[in-house]
Design a protein around this motif. Structure first.
Motif, PDB file in Angstrom:
ATOM      1  N   GLU A  88       0.830  -1.203   0.000  1.00 28.45           N
ATOM      2  CA  GLU A  88       0.000   0.000   0.000  1.00 28.45           C
ATOM      3  C   GLU A  88       0.872   1.264   0.000  1.00 28.45           C
ATOM      4  OE1 GLU A  88      -4.066   1.159   2.327  1.00 28.45           O
ATOM      5  OE2 GLU A  88      -2.387   0.480   3.562  1.00 28.45           O
ATOM      6  N   LEU A  89       1.920   1.266   0.804  1.00 28.36           N
ATOM      7  CA  LEU A  89       2.834   2.399   0.840  1.00 28.36           C
ATOM      8  C   LEU A  89       3.571   2.571  -0.482  1.00 28.36           C
ATOM      9  CD1 LEU A  89       4.296   1.910   4.406  1.00 28.36           C
ATOM     10  CD2 LEU A  89       2.975   3.898   3.615  1.00 28.36           C
ATOM     11  N   ALA A  90       4.050   1.478  -1.049  1.00 28.61           N
ATOM     12  CA  ALA A  90       4.761   1.546  -2.327  1.00 28.61           C
ATOM     13  C   ALA A  90       3.837   2.062  -3.430  1.00 28.61           C
ATOM     14  CB  ALA A  90       5.320   0.167  -2.690  1.00 28.61           C
ATOM     15  N   ARG A  91       2.600   1.588  -3.459  1.00 23.15           N
ATOM     16  CA  ARG A  91       1.634   2.057  -4.468  1.00 23.15           C
ATOM     17  C   ARG A  91       1.352   3.545  -4.296  1.00 23.15           C
ATOM     18  NH1 ARG A  91      -0.432  -1.638  -7.624  1.00 23.15           N
ATOM     19  NH2 ARG A  91      -0.386  -3.811  -6.988  1.00 23.15           N
ATOM     20  N   TRP A  92       1.183   3.976  -3.055  1.00 17.63           N
ATOM     21  CA  TRP A  92       0.884   5.387  -2.785  1.00 17.63           C
ATOM     22  C   TRP A  92       1.996   6.292  -3.320  1.00 17.63           C
ATOM     23  CZ3 TRP A  92      -2.829   8.651  -1.381  1.00 17.63           C
ATOM     24  CH2 TRP A  92      -2.458   9.919  -0.945  1.00 17.63           C
ATOM     25  N   TYR A  93       3.225   6.016  -2.895  1.00 16.79           N
ATOM     26  CA  TYR A  93       4.323   6.892  -3.292  1.00 16.79           C
ATOM     27  C   TYR A  93       4.617   6.806  -4.788  1.00 16.79           C
ATOM     28  CZ  TYR A  93       5.443   8.567   1.366  1.00 16.79           C
ATOM     29  OH  TYR A  93       5.405   9.196   2.587  1.00 16.79           O
ATOM     30  N   SER A  94       4.481   5.649  -5.393  1.00 16.44           N
ATOM     31  CA  SER A  94       4.744   5.549  -6.832  1.00 16.44           C
ATOM     32  C   SER A  94       3.690   6.309  -7.642  1.00 16.44           C
ATOM     33  CB  SER A  94       4.816   4.088  -7.275  1.00 16.44           C
ATOM     34  OG  SER A  94       3.552   3.476  -7.224  1.00 16.44           O
ATOM     35  N   ALA A  95       2.493   6.475  -7.087  1.00 13.89           N
ATOM     36  CA  ALA A  95       1.416   7.169  -7.795  1.00 13.89           C
ATOM     37  C   ALA A  95       1.477   8.687  -7.639  1.00 13.89           C
ATOM     38  CB  ALA A  95       0.055   6.661  -7.301  1.00 13.89           C
ATOM     39  N   GLN A  96       2.317   9.177  -6.745  1.00 17.16           N
ATOM     40  CA  GLN A  96       2.415  10.624  -6.520  1.00 17.16           C
ATOM     41  C   GLN A  96       3.234  11.279  -7.629  1.00 17.16           C
ATOM     42  OE1 GLN A  96       0.496  11.856  -3.968  1.00 17.16           O
ATOM     43  NE2 GLN A  96      -0.004   9.675  -3.896  1.00 17.16           N
ATOM     44  N   THR A  97       2.923  12.522  -7.902  1.00 22.09           N
ATOM     45  CA  THR A  97       3.616  13.263  -8.943  1.00 22.09           C
ATOM     46  C   THR A  97       4.740  14.093  -8.328  1.00 22.09           C
ATOM     47  OG1 THR A  97       1.573  13.425 -10.210  1.00 22.09           O
ATOM     48  CG2 THR A  97       3.332  14.982 -10.782  1.00 22.09           C
ATOM     49  N   PRO A  98       5.971  13.895  -8.792  1.00 17.00           N
ATOM     50  CA  PRO A  98       7.085  14.692  -8.274  1.00 17.00           C
ATOM     51  C   PRO A  98       6.844  16.181  -8.541  1.00 17.00           C
ATOM     52  CG  PRO A  98       7.901  12.880  -9.594  1.00 17.00           C
ATOM     53  CD  PRO A  98       6.413  12.937  -9.794  1.00 17.00           C
ATOM     54  N   GLN A  99       7.216  17.015  -7.589  1.00 17.38           N
ATOM     55  CA  GLN A  99       7.067  18.465  -7.723  1.00 17.38           C
ATOM     56  C   GLN A  99       8.447  19.088  -7.863  1.00 17.38           C
ATOM     57  OE1 GLN A  99       3.926  19.858  -7.865  1.00 17.38           O
ATOM     58  NE2 GLN A  99       3.318  17.708  -7.821  1.00 17.38           N
ATOM     59  N   PRO A 100       8.530  20.181  -8.617  1.00 16.49           N
ATOM     60  CA  PRO A 100       9.822  20.859  -8.734  1.00 16.49           C
ATOM     61  C   PRO A 100      10.265  21.378  -7.361  1.00 16.49           C
ATOM     62  CG  PRO A 100       8.150  21.946 -10.082  1.00 16.49           C
ATOM     63  CD  PRO A 100       7.484  20.824  -9.366  1.00 16.49           C
ATOM     64  N   GLN A 101      11.540  21.252  -7.102  1.00 21.18           N
ATOM     65  CA  GLN A 101      12.101  21.726  -5.843  1.00 21.18           C
ATOM     66  C   GLN A 101      12.539  23.169  -6.001  1.00 21.18           C
ATOM     67  OE1 GLN A 101      13.573  19.410  -3.005  1.00 21.18           O
ATOM     68  NE2 GLN A 101      11.686  18.403  -3.524  1.00 21.18           N
ATOM     69  N   GLY A 102      12.262  23.971  -4.980  1.00 22.89           N
ATOM     70  CA  GLY A 102      12.718  25.360  -4.995  1.00 22.89           C
ATOM     71  C   GLY A 102      14.206  25.427  -4.747  1.00 22.89           C
ATOM     72  N   THR A 103      14.823  26.494  -5.137  1.00 18.59           N
ATOM     73  CA  THR A 103      16.255  26.657  -4.889  1.00 18.59           C
ATOM     74  C   THR A 103      16.453  27.245  -3.509  1.00 18.59           C
ATOM     75  OG1 THR A 103      16.201  28.799  -5.979  1.00 18.59           O
ATOM     76  CG2 THR A 103      16.874  26.922  -7.308  1.00 18.59           C
ATOM     77  N   PRO A 104      17.469  26.820  -2.805  1.00 19.56           N
ATOM     78  CA  PRO A 104      17.715  27.327  -1.432  1.00 19.56           C
ATOM     79  C   PRO A 104      18.128  28.770  -1.387  1.00 19.56           C
ATOM     80  CG  PRO A 104      19.314  25.601  -2.012  1.00 19.56           C
ATOM     81  CD  PRO A 104      18.414  25.809  -3.174  1.00 19.56           C
TER      82      PRO A 104
END
Length: 104
Positions: A88-104
């Motif tokens: 269930e955890l693996a399915r959840w995270y694999s289905a999420q869409t990566p978001q662009p990371q802000g620059t520090p």
């Protein structure tokens, strides 16, 4: 007949795109503390899990659980998780869409 067959093949090929999103896992809380609820890391050094391949996540979680990956923090966090919760955890995270990371 060819038109019907072609239509059936077309529908079958797009079917997975319309599959229902997985339900929020009941054991997500502890994972989300570091990896974020949507798989975008909340803690420096924690990897983003959003959009990772399902088979990779499933196998990595099994290896952490079973001690084949030597990461005491992960082993403690996962604990004696069963295969159903792990999946269930693996399915959840694999289905999420990566978001662009802000620059520090």
């Amino acid at each position: 007949m060819r038109i019907v067959l072609a239509a059936m093949l077309a529908v079958a090929s797009v079917g997975p795109a319309f599959a229902a999103a997985p339900a929020r896992p009941t054991r997500l809380g502890l994972c989300a503390a570091c990896h974020g609820e949507t798989g975008m890391a909340q803690v420096p050094g924690a990897p983003n899990l959003a959009g990772q391949k399902l088979d990779y996540l499933r196998e990595a979680l099994k290896q952490y659980r079973d001690g084949r990956r030597n990461a005491p923090l992960m082993r403690a966090a996962i604990g004696p998780i069963g295969d159903a919760d792990l999946d269930e955890l693996a399915r959840w995270y694999s289905a999420q869409t990566p978001q662009p990371q802000g620059t520090p």
